[in-house]
Every structure is written in C-alpha cells, then in structure tokens.
Design a protein around this motif. Sequence first.
Motif, PDB file in Angstrom:
ATOM      1  N   GLY A 102       0.826  -1.200   0.000  1.00 11.75           N
ATOM      2  CA  GLY A 102       0.000   0.000   0.000  1.00 11.75           C
ATOM      3  C   GLY A 102       0.859   1.249   0.000  1.00 11.75           C
ATOM      4  O   GLY A 102       1.963   1.259   0.536  1.00 11.75           O
ATOM      5  N   ARG A 103       0.374   2.277  -0.640  1.00 10.97           N
ATOM      6  CA  ARG A 103       0.988   3.604  -0.585  1.00 10.97           C
ATOM      7  C   ARG A 103      -0.108   4.599  -0.247  1.00 10.97           C
ATOM      8  O   ARG A 103      -1.158   4.612  -0.898  1.00 10.97           O
ATOM      9  CB  ARG A 103       1.661   3.977  -1.904  1.00 10.97           C
ATOM     10  N   ALA A 104       0.117   5.415   0.761  1.00  9.18           N
ATOM     11  CA  ALA A 104      -0.921   6.333   1.236  1.00  9.18           C
ATOM     12  C   ALA A 104      -1.229   7.426   0.223  1.00  9.18           C
ATOM     13  O   ALA A 104      -2.376   7.856   0.081  1.00  9.18           O
ATOM     14  CB  ALA A 104      -0.497   6.961   2.567  1.00  9.18           C
ATOM     15  N   GLU A 105      -0.196   7.863  -0.507  1.00  7.07           N
ATOM     16  CA  GLU A 105      -0.390   8.979  -1.425  1.00  7.07           C
ATOM     17  C   GLU A 105      -0.860   8.505  -2.788  1.00  7.07           C
ATOM     18  O   GLU A 105      -0.585   7.368  -3.199  1.00  7.07           O
ATOM     19  CB  GLU A 105       0.914   9.768  -1.569  1.00  7.07           C
ATOM     20  N   ILE A 106      -1.594   9.371  -3.491  1.00  4.47           N
ATOM     21  CA  ILE A 106      -1.950   9.118  -4.885  1.00  4.47           C
ATOM     22  C   ILE A 106      -0.824   9.676  -5.744  1.00  4.47           C
ATOM     23  O   ILE A 106      -0.498  10.860  -5.638  1.00  4.47           O
ATOM     24  CB  ILE A 106      -3.282   9.789  -5.254  1.00  4.47           C
ATOM     25  N   PRO A 107      -0.199   8.874  -6.587  1.00  6.88           N
ATOM     26  CA  PRO A 107       0.907   9.390  -7.397  1.00  6.88           C
ATOM     27  C   PRO A 107       0.423  10.446  -8.378  1.00  6.88           C
ATOM     28  O   PRO A 107      -0.616  10.276  -9.026  1.00  6.88           O
ATOM     29  CB  PRO A 107       1.429   8.140  -8.112  1.00  6.88           C
ATOM     30  N   MET A 108       1.180  11.515  -8.500  1.00 11.96           N
ATOM     31  CA  MET A 108       0.792  12.631  -9.356  1.00 11.96           C
ATOM     32  C   MET A 108       1.724  12.805 -10.562  1.00 11.96           C
ATOM     33  O   MET A 108       1.280  13.188 -11.638  1.00 11.96           O
ATOM     34  CB  MET A 108       0.776  13.942  -8.542  1.00 11.96           C
ATOM     35  N   SER A 109       3.013  12.564 -10.377  1.00 16.81           N
ATOM     36  CA  SER A 109       3.960  12.738 -11.478  1.00 16.81           C
ATOM     37  C   SER A 109       3.948  11.496 -12.364  1.00 16.81           C
ATOM     38  O   SER A 109       3.555  10.400 -11.939  1.00 16.81           O
ATOM     39  CB  SER A 109       5.364  12.973 -10.941  1.00 16.81           C
ATOM     40  N   ALA A 110       4.394  11.672 -13.612  1.00 12.02           N
ATOM     41  CA  ALA A 110       4.410  10.547 -14.552  1.00 12.02           C
ATOM     42  C   ALA A 110       5.258   9.402 -14.024  1.00 12.02           C
ATOM     43  O   ALA A 110       4.884   8.228 -14.120  1.00 12.02           O
ATOM     44  CB  ALA A 110       4.931  11.015 -15.914  1.00 12.02           C
ATOM     45  N   LYS A 111       6.436   9.745 -13.440  1.00 13.57           N
ATOM     46  CA  LYS A 111       7.332   8.695 -12.971  1.00 13.57           C
ATOM     47  C   LYS A 111       6.719   7.915 -11.816  1.00 13.57           C
ATOM     48  O   LYS A 111       6.856   6.696 -11.727  1.00 13.57           O
ATOM     49  CB  LYS A 111       8.679   9.293 -12.550  1.00 13.57           C
ATOM     50  N   ASN A 112       6.010   8.603 -10.914  1.00 15.13           N
ATOM     51  CA  ASN A 112       5.412   7.911  -9.773  1.00 15.13           C
ATOM     52  C   ASN A 112       4.167   7.135 -10.162  1.00 15.13           C
ATOM     53  O   ASN A 112       3.861   6.096  -9.565  1.00 15.13           O
ATOM     54  CB  ASN A 112       5.107   8.896  -8.651  1.00 15.13           C
ATOM     55  N   ARG A 141      10.908   6.622   5.228  1.00 13.44           N
ATOM     56  CA  ARG A 141      10.061   7.124   4.143  1.00 13.44           C
ATOM     57  C   ARG A 141      10.905   7.510   2.934  1.00 13.44           C
ATOM     58  O   ARG A 141      10.518   7.273   1.788  1.00 13.44           O
ATOM     59  CB  ARG A 141       9.242   8.320   4.631  1.00 13.44           C
ATOM     60  N   LEU A 142      12.082   8.100   3.181  1.00 10.08           N
ATOM     61  CA  LEU A 142      12.955   8.484   2.077  1.00 10.08           C
ATOM     62  C   LEU A 142      13.420   7.264   1.302  1.00 10.08           C
ATOM     63  O   LEU A 142      13.444   7.277   0.064  1.00 10.08           O
ATOM     64  CB  LEU A 142      14.166   9.256   2.612  1.00 10.08           C
ATOM     65  N   GLN A 143      13.781   6.190   2.005  1.00 10.27           N
ATOM     66  CA  GLN A 143      14.247   4.987   1.316  1.00 10.27           C
ATOM     67  C   GLN A 143      13.164   4.356   0.456  1.00 10.27           C
ATOM     68  O   GLN A 143      13.463   3.661  -0.509  1.00 10.27           O
ATOM     69  CB  GLN A 143      14.767   3.975   2.337  1.00 10.27           C
ATOM     70  N   LEU A 144      11.903   4.586   0.791  1.00  9.88           N
ATOM     71  CA  LEU A 144      10.793   4.008   0.032  1.00  9.88           C
ATOM     72  C   LEU A 144      10.335   4.888  -1.119  1.00  9.88           C
ATOM     73  O   LEU A 144       9.507   4.474  -1.926  1.00  9.88           O
ATOM     74  CB  LEU A 144       9.595   3.740   0.962  1.00  9.88           C
ATOM     75  N   GLU A 145      10.861   6.116  -1.219  1.00  7.50           N
ATOM     76  CA  GLU A 145      10.454   7.021  -2.283  1.00  7.50           C
ATOM     77  C   GLU A 145      10.789   6.385  -3.631  1.00  7.50           C
ATOM     78  O   GLU A 145      11.885   5.853  -3.821  1.00  7.50           O
ATOM     79  CB  GLU A 145      11.188   8.353  -2.119  1.00  7.50           C
ATOM     80  N   PRO A 146       9.844   6.385  -4.603  1.00  7.20           N
ATOM     81  CA  PRO A 146      10.061   5.666  -5.862  1.00  7.20           C
ATOM     82  C   PRO A 146      11.354   6.003  -6.584  1.00  7.20           C
ATOM     83  O   PRO A 146      11.994   5.121  -7.166  1.00  7.20           O
ATOM     84  CB  PRO A 146       8.835   6.050  -6.692  1.00  7.20           C
TER      85      PRO A 146
END
Length: 333
Positions: A215-225, A271-276
């Motif tokens: 699960g990821r709490a945020e909705i991805p907004m950028s193309a890469k995410n 959280r930083l280590q999990l950033e896409p």
Amino acid sequence: MAKPRVLNLALQGGGAHGAFTWGVLDRLLQEPGFEIGRISGASAGALNGAALASGHAQGGREGARKQLDLLWRKVAEAGFPLTFLLLPLRKPGMGIWDDALPLLSPYQANPLGLGPLRYILEQVVDMAALQRGDGPRLFVNAVNVNTAQARVFRPADMSIEALMASACAPLMFQAVQIGDDAYWDGSYGANPMLWPLYEGSLDQDIMLVELTPLGRAEIPMSAKNILNRINEIVGISGLVSELHAADRLQRDSGGTALRFHGISLPEEASRLQLEPSIKRTVAQDLFEALRDTGRAACERWLDAHGDAVGVRSSMDIRARYLVPYAGGRPVDR
C-alpha cells in the motif's frame, strides 16, 4: 550437531532497493543453523541470487557474502559516470532525468543498447557454476515481450542474457534477445515465481524478501510515480497469483507442509528509502544504508521467528495476500 534447516529464497525485484535484500542475505549467511536451498528471483532479486549462488559455489558462505558485496560495489562503480545526471535523485522530485524517463524510449535514448549490466555480471557471476548447480540452485524469471508469457530460466538455461532479461526495465534498456524471443523484466510476470521453490516437494520453507509496498498512502501525481505504482501493482498481482496456486496445491494435497516466512523492506525502511525515485539511484552510500537496514531486519526476524523454520509458517499468506486481494471472491478455508 543438528542438521542445518533449509531455507528457500524468493527474492523480489526493486532496483536499488535490492540492496536491502543484500543485507538480509548477508546476515542469513552468517547463521549456522540455516542452509540456503533453492533461489527464485526477479530483476534485482535475480542478480542477488546469481551473486550468492556463484560465491557459494566458489567459497561457501563467506564466498557468497563477498560476491554480494562485489555486485553492489560494481553497480555503484558502473553508475559513477552518470553521477551528474543521477545526483538529483538523492533529493527525490528534483531529478530532471528521472522526470523525463517515462517519456523516452531506450531505442532513442540508448540506441546502441549500451548495457553496463553485462560488464558487471561478467565480473561477478560464475556462469558455469550456476549452470551446474554447484551452489544453491538459481531460477530467474523474465517475460516474453511478444507473447506476454512468463519464462523461468533453470540452471541449465542460465546465461548472462537470462539475468539481463530478468532485470530489463523496459523504459531503461532495450529488450534482451534470447534465441528468437525478446524479454523484459521478470517482475511483470511474478515478483518472483514461487513454484520452482517447491517443485517436487511441498515440505519446504520459503523466505520472501519483500521490496514492493503493498500500500501507498499517497496518490501518485507525477508521470514517474504513476508508472512506478503501475509496475508495483502488476508485480503484486503476479505474486498473489503464485501464492494462490501454492495455497490451492497445498490444500488439494491434504497437507500444510509449505511454510512461508517474510522480511519486508516497506515495514523496515525510512520514508525516504521508500520514495520511488530511490529505486533508480546509483550510490554506494545508499546501497550500504539499505544493506544495513536489511541486516537489522533479518536480525529481528531471526530473534522472533528463527525457530519456526522447519516447523511452521511465520507469515500468514492468507491474511496478508490472499484475502485482501481476493477481489470479492471467496477464499477457500
């Protein structure tokens, strides 16, 4: 002395996050009560598995640890010329190259098919040993671009090309040609395939080193995410299918012999280590930080669940995967 308990490894892909798996394996290899059995890997999991199996064939446990260390040092060295482009990834969201990646084809950005991965593997992997199965037997999966069929490369099929195919991210590298077929990253088929770990016997312990956040709490907004989350969802779906198949086979056999265990990066990392964007970062300090996180996670697992191997599951796959991802369908009890 008690006979070492055999632990089969299911190693997920996840780019630089694979350095977490390095740490888990590094700690497991120091535990005398366990013996590594078969290894099934996709993408970075395939590379970790190849390094471990090659090193084990050459020098036992310590040889395996040395080859895993060599693998990640060589990845960092190969990425050094790109440091100028990749440096912004250390501050996620600021990488121009990373933002552009979903818009570029590797046939445009990398028309010569330049692959530093081949150079790395030729220095790290003992292909003859993998093919003979001298150490733990390695199985890696890739996906056929034309047919969408997943393929598992067994030890006899192993080659540099098979490992490159398993790690072939479609937007970074040109498809890897093996015979008449072209292949992409194995995590699109399953992350990873599980059946090679219990083929022939259900009396097995399987350790899943999990890199993909369920699960990821945020909705991805950028193309890469957005692309990253699509890839994660595909990999999760493939793994759930593999777990369903294992669960059904086990129930049909009338036994409960398959025992599942798990160590999870999403439950251990910052959280930083999990950033896409971190998945595409090449930096020795990052790799070592993830390795240390993996070692510590394995240490905690050994303290809490090490005695479960050979006796019972320490991960409830039905509660974690099968019921939540059933899509409203009943899950047999």
